[in-house]
Design a protein around this motif. Structure first.
Motif, PDB file in Angstrom:
ATOM      1  N   ALA A  92       0.943  -1.386   0.195  1.00 52.02           N
ATOM      2  CA  ALA A  92      -0.094  -0.115  -0.058  1.00 52.02           C
ATOM      3  C   ALA A  92       0.843   1.246  -0.021  1.00 52.02           C
ATOM      4  O   ALA A  92       0.503   2.342  -0.663  1.00 52.02           O
ATOM      5  N   GLU A  93       2.077   1.263   0.721  1.00 47.57           N
ATOM      6  CA  GLU A  93       2.938   2.415   0.405  1.00 47.57           C
ATOM      7  C   GLU A  93       3.353   2.466  -0.838  1.00 47.57           C
ATOM      8  O   GLU A  93       3.715   3.795  -1.077  1.00 47.57           O
ATOM      9  N   ALA A  95       2.291   1.559  -3.373  1.00 50.22           N
ATOM     10  CA  ALA A  95       1.152   2.001  -4.621  1.00 50.22           C
ATOM     11  C   ALA A  95       0.904   3.389  -4.406  1.00 50.22           C
ATOM     12  O   ALA A  95       0.407   4.240  -5.029  1.00 50.22           O
ATOM     13  N   GLY A  96       0.890   3.974  -3.096  1.00 48.71           N
ATOM     14  CA  GLY A  96       0.483   5.335  -2.891  1.00 48.71           C
ATOM     15  C   GLY A  96       1.641   6.322  -3.408  1.00 48.71           C
ATOM     16  O   GLY A  96       1.271   7.301  -3.988  1.00 48.71           O
ATOM     17  N   ARG A  99       0.793   6.339  -7.110  1.00 49.28           N
ATOM     18  CA  ARG A  99      -0.600   7.161  -7.356  1.00 49.28           C
ATOM     19  C   ARG A  99      -0.023   8.457  -7.359  1.00 49.28           C
ATOM     20  O   ARG A  99      -0.418   9.488  -8.254  1.00 49.28           O
ATOM     21  N   THR A 133      -2.018  -4.557  -6.630  1.00 53.86           N
ATOM     22  CA  THR A 133      -1.965  -3.120  -5.954  1.00 53.86           C
ATOM     23  C   THR A 133      -1.521  -1.949  -7.050  1.00 53.86           C
ATOM     24  O   THR A 133      -2.435  -1.366  -6.994  1.00 53.86           O
ATOM     25  N   ALA A 137      -4.411   0.550  -8.699  1.00 52.26           N
ATOM     26  CA  ALA A 137      -3.845   2.045  -8.743  1.00 52.26           C
ATOM     27  C   ALA A 137      -4.005   2.474 -10.077  1.00 52.26           C
ATOM     28  O   ALA A 137      -4.485   3.642 -10.421  1.00 52.26           O
TER      29      ALA A 137
END
Length: 192
Positions: A92-93, A95-96, A99, A133, A137
């Motif tokens: 998630a980090e 992928a953030g 993004r 992930t 995104a």
């Protein structure tokens, strides 16, 4: 299409083509394919060995902006994630950061190439989660995404060359296999 097409390939050692004795990697092979198809372009390989998503996010604007001036057909291809996974960063980090980068580069057409497998099964399992992930995104942001891991982990040439090399990077034939996976999306994206 403009006669001044410029593409920044931004990412890690796989973008740089580490392990390829021909020094082309997949980015160089895609640029050569574009030329053979009648789209001469200027390709900038901005791959740096051991870069994580944080490293790429920190440097992308300073490296791409001078290479993609107003008036040209400017594009960005992104690929990273293996180093994030090896370092144990949460998907998630990573992928953030992807993004954030994709949103910041929204003025240019973008293409994302997912991380390839290495010779480490636990890392590959984590890469599979990261791949999903990243794909999500890119779907959300309507950016084309090429997942490479599922095919390459079953590709005997890729996996043999990775094992025979440094455990992560293939040789020329492995990069040829990766190029074949990315080429259809690359061609569609470049022609759009």
């Amino acid at each position: 299409m403009s006669s001044d097409v410029r593409v920044c390939f931004l990412g890690d050692s796989f973008v740089a083509g580490v392990g390829d004795p021909q020094c082309l990697g997949w980015a160089g092979r895609l640029a050569a394919l574009a030329h053979r198809r009648g789209t001469p372009l200027t390709a900038y390989n901005l791959g740096i060995r051991r870069d994580t998503s944080a490293d790429v996010l920190a440097r992308w604007r300073a490296e791409c902006t001078p290479r993609l001036p107003d008036g040209c057909d400017a594009r960005i291809v992104l690929s990273f994630g293996v180093n994030d996974t090896v370092q144990g960063l949460p998907a998630a980090e990573s992928a953030g950061r992807l993004r954030t980068l994709l949103t910041g580069a929204a003025a240019w057409p973008r293409l994302v190439v997912g991380p390839p497998p290495v010779d480490d099964e636990p890392v590959n399992r984590a890469l599979a989660a990261l791949d999903e992930t990243f794909a999500e995104a890119c779907r959300e942001l309507r950016v084309p995404y090429v997942s490479t891991l599922p095919d390459l982990v079953r590709d005997p040439v890729w996996m043999r060359e990775v094992r025979d090399g440094d455990g992560a990077h293939p040789g020329a034939a492995g990069y040829e296999a990766l190029t074949r996976l990315v080429a259809p999306a690359w061609t569609r994206w470049l022609d759009a």
